[in-house]
Motif scaffolding. Structure first.
Motif, PDB file in Angstrom:
ATOM      1  N   ASN A 114       0.885  -1.183  -0.198  1.00  0.00           N
ATOM      2  CA  ASN A 114      -0.102   0.007   0.073  1.00  0.00           C
ATOM      3  C   ASN A 114       0.910   1.317   0.071  1.00  0.00           C
ATOM      4  N   TYR A 115       2.078   1.192   0.675  1.00  0.00           N
ATOM      5  CA  TYR A 115       2.895   2.286   0.937  1.00  0.00           C
ATOM      6  C   TYR A 115       3.569   2.680  -0.666  1.00  0.00           C
ATOM      7  N   LEU A 116       4.093   1.484  -1.292  1.00  0.00           N
ATOM      8  CA  LEU A 116       4.538   1.695  -2.646  1.00  0.00           C
ATOM      9  C   LEU A 116       3.487   2.122  -3.671  1.00  0.00           C
ATOM     10  N   HIS A 117       2.101   1.827  -3.297  1.00  0.00           N
ATOM     11  CA  HIS A 117       1.193   2.126  -4.499  1.00  0.00           C
ATOM     12  C   HIS A 117       0.872   3.765  -4.352  1.00  0.00           C
ATOM     13  N   LYS A 118       0.852   3.966  -2.995  1.00  0.00           N
ATOM     14  CA  LYS A 118       0.622   5.416  -2.747  1.00  0.00           C
ATOM     15  C   LYS A 118       1.822   6.239  -3.392  1.00  0.00           C
ATOM     16  N   LYS A 119       3.125   5.918  -2.775  1.00  0.00           N
ATOM     17  CA  LYS A 119       4.052   6.914  -3.021  1.00  0.00           C
ATOM     18  C   LYS A 119       4.862   6.695  -4.677  1.00  0.00           C
ATOM     19  N   ILE A 120       4.574   5.527  -5.241  1.00  0.00           N
ATOM     20  CA  ILE A 120       5.038   5.258  -6.702  1.00  0.00           C
ATOM     21  C   ILE A 120       4.082   4.911  -7.790  1.00  0.00           C
ATOM     22  N   LEU A 121       3.187   3.914  -7.466  1.00  0.00           N
ATOM     23  CA  LEU A 121       2.200   3.308  -8.367  1.00  0.00           C
ATOM     24  C   LEU A 121       1.312   4.455  -8.838  1.00  0.00           C
ATOM     25  N   LYS A 122       0.690   4.998  -7.830  1.00  0.00           N
ATOM     26  CA  LYS A 122      -0.154   6.063  -8.312  1.00  0.00           C
ATOM     27  C   LYS A 122       0.208   7.079  -8.899  1.00  0.00           C
ATOM     28  N   PRO A 123       1.232   7.730  -8.505  1.00  0.00           N
ATOM     29  CA  PRO A 123       2.102   8.898  -9.521  1.00  0.00           C
ATOM     30  C   PRO A 123       2.241   8.109 -11.005  1.00  0.00           C
ATOM     31  N   MET A 124       2.486   6.858 -11.059  1.00  0.00           N
ATOM     32  CA  MET A 124       2.920   6.541 -12.510  1.00  0.00           C
ATOM     33  C   MET A 124       1.587   5.955 -13.090  1.00  0.00           C
ATOM     34  N   ARG A 125       0.431   5.709 -12.451  1.00  0.00           N
ATOM     35  CA  ARG A 125      -0.829   5.516 -13.001  1.00  0.00           C
ATOM     36  C   ARG A 125      -1.213   6.890 -13.600  1.00  0.00           C
ATOM     37  N   LEU A 126      -0.823   7.805 -12.851  1.00  0.00           N
ATOM     38  CA  LEU A 126      -1.581   9.251 -13.259  1.00  0.00           C
ATOM     39  C   LEU A 126      -0.872   9.465 -14.436  1.00  0.00           C
ATOM     40  N   ALA A 127       0.565   9.419 -14.354  1.00  0.00           N
ATOM     41  CA  ALA A 127       1.375   9.725 -15.754  1.00  0.00           C
ATOM     42  C   ALA A 127       0.878   9.248 -17.172  1.00  0.00           C
ATOM     43  N   VAL A 128       0.368   7.676 -16.759  1.00  0.00           N
ATOM     44  CA  VAL A 128      -0.151   6.913 -17.819  1.00  0.00           C
ATOM     45  C   VAL A 128      -1.411   7.729 -18.487  1.00  0.00           C
ATOM     46  N   ALA A 129      -2.216   8.243 -17.282  1.00  0.00           N
ATOM     47  CA  ALA A 129      -3.556   8.971 -17.789  1.00  0.00           C
ATOM     48  C   ALA A 129      -3.009  10.226 -18.642  1.00  0.00           C
ATOM     49  N   GLY A 130      -1.938  10.878 -18.009  1.00  0.00           N
ATOM     50  CA  GLY A 130      -1.384  12.145 -18.729  1.00  0.00           C
ATOM     51  C   GLY A 130      -0.950  11.787 -20.139  1.00  0.00           C
ATOM     52  N   THR A 131      -0.522  10.491 -20.628  1.00  0.00           N
ATOM     53  CA  THR A 131      -0.057  10.259 -22.039  1.00  0.00           C
ATOM     54  C   THR A 131      -1.249   9.860 -22.654  1.00  0.00           C
ATOM     55  N   LEU A 132      -2.206   9.260 -22.302  1.00  0.00           N
ATOM     56  CA  LEU A 132      -3.679   8.851 -23.015  1.00  0.00           C
ATOM     57  C   LEU A 132      -4.189  10.355 -23.264  1.00  0.00           C
ATOM     58  N   LEU A 133      -4.275  11.145 -22.208  1.00  0.00           N
ATOM     59  CA  LEU A 133      -4.784  12.528 -22.426  1.00  0.00           C
ATOM     60  C   LEU A 133      -4.249  13.388 -23.344  1.00  0.00           C
ATOM     61  N   GLY A 134      -2.816  13.322 -23.623  1.00  0.00           N
ATOM     62  CA  GLY A 134      -1.979  14.088 -24.310  1.00  0.00           C
ATOM     63  C   GLY A 134      -2.334  13.497 -25.866  1.00  0.00           C
TER      64      GLY A 134
END
Length: 305
Positions: free
Chosen positions: A86-106
């Motif tokens: 859960n800590y890894l998800h909050k600190k690293i995986l969530k920012p990465m998933r947000l970045a994936v959404a950013g690439t799709l939006l772009g």
């Protein structure tokens, strides 16, 4: 040109920041360095869903991305028993998933406008539907491409180009798209360093292998020659604009300056603009204190495009 950024792109790692050379909060640094340009900044509404990620991953990888042992291995840091998934998800995986959404939006916005979108994060080119490695858990370009086809923004007949100028060969992209004849890869990389996979290197359509220590002049000349092979028959281009090509970088092994990086991005985007190919720039790797400076210099060089 528009920028894509969210304050939650940044990796606020605490003690973990001492175990990896990645500059986790460089995205906010870049934005502060280019605020005076007055560029429009947009953010994804939310991180990409687990369902969307699972559509891309194979059955085994769906389990691995939810297992902290495999995630630690992909992040190239020692397994730390007291740190939970859960800590890894909050600190690293969530920012990465947000970045994936950013690439799709772009990608969606670039296709709609015909212009350039610059995602400050993303470019996770060492991940695929079958493996994760090299600080890359989810392949944002491949997931975005899959969703664009699913949503009718692209067809399977549309040609797509990936220009990867990160210092490391984009093995995840090469593996992910190896059977898709309408997705072409131009990859400029240090052939002496990770990843050394001959199989994925052979999948690159326009390979530009370089040796360790290559300086900016030769790098830009080789890139220019490769770009001349690109025609106007592409519906969309993705760019992995890693700054690990900098001479100061601990991992890239090349010798570019901040000015070289800015010239590189301008050269790429001007070529795509000449051929009327909409483009999405993604962040890629960067492991030096000069990384944010190089990204901001590149944005300044390309701001009028």
């Amino acid at each position: 040109m528009q920028l894509i950024y969210d304050k939650d792109y940044n990796y606020r790692l605490g003690l973990l920041q001492y175990l990896h050379p990645f500059e986790g909060e460089k995205f906010s640094q870049v934005l502060s360095m280019v605020n005076d340009l007055g560029l429009s900044v947009i953010s994804p509404n939310s991180m990409v869903s687990e369902e969307t990620i699972d559509e891309y991953l194979n059955e085994l990888m769906r389990l691995k991305v939810r297992n902290k042992e495999f995630v630690f291995r992909a992040l190239e840091v020692p397994k730390i028993p007291f740190i939970s998934f859960n800590y890894l998800h909050k600190k690293i995986l969530k920012p990465m998933r947000l970045a994936v959404a950013g690439t799709l939006l772009g990608a969606e916005q670039a296709l709609e406008s015909g212009g350039v979108m610059w995602n400050l994060s993303g470019g996770f080119h060492h991940a695929s539907y079958q493996f994760m490695q090299g600080f890359c858990i989810y392949n944002d370009i491949a997931i975005a491409h899959q969703q664009l086809i699913k949503n009718g923004r692209l067809s399977t007949d549309d040609k797509v180009l990936i220009i990867d100028v990160d210092a490391h060969h984009g093995n995840g992209n090469a593996f992910s798209f190896r059977e898709q004849t309408n997705v072409h890869l131009l990859d400029v990389y240090n052939e002496d360093i990770y990843p050394l996979s001959g199989f994925t290197r052979e999948q690159v359509d326009f390979p530009v292998p370089l040796t360790s220590g290559t300086l900016g002049k030769e790098y830009l000349a080789r890139l220019s020659s490769a770009l001349e092979l690109i025609d106007s028959d592409y519906a969309l281009a993705f760019i992995v604009a890693g700054t690990d090509v900098l001479a100061e970088d601990k991992l890239g092994g090349l010798g570019l300056s901040v000015e070289d990086v800015a010239a590189r991005e301008k050269m790429i985007l001007e070529h795509l603009q000449k051929h009327k190919i909409p483009a999405v720039v993604t962040g890629g790797g960067g492991y030096s204190k000069q990384s944010a400076k190089a990204v901001s210099a590149a944005i300044r060089a390309c701001a009028s495009l």
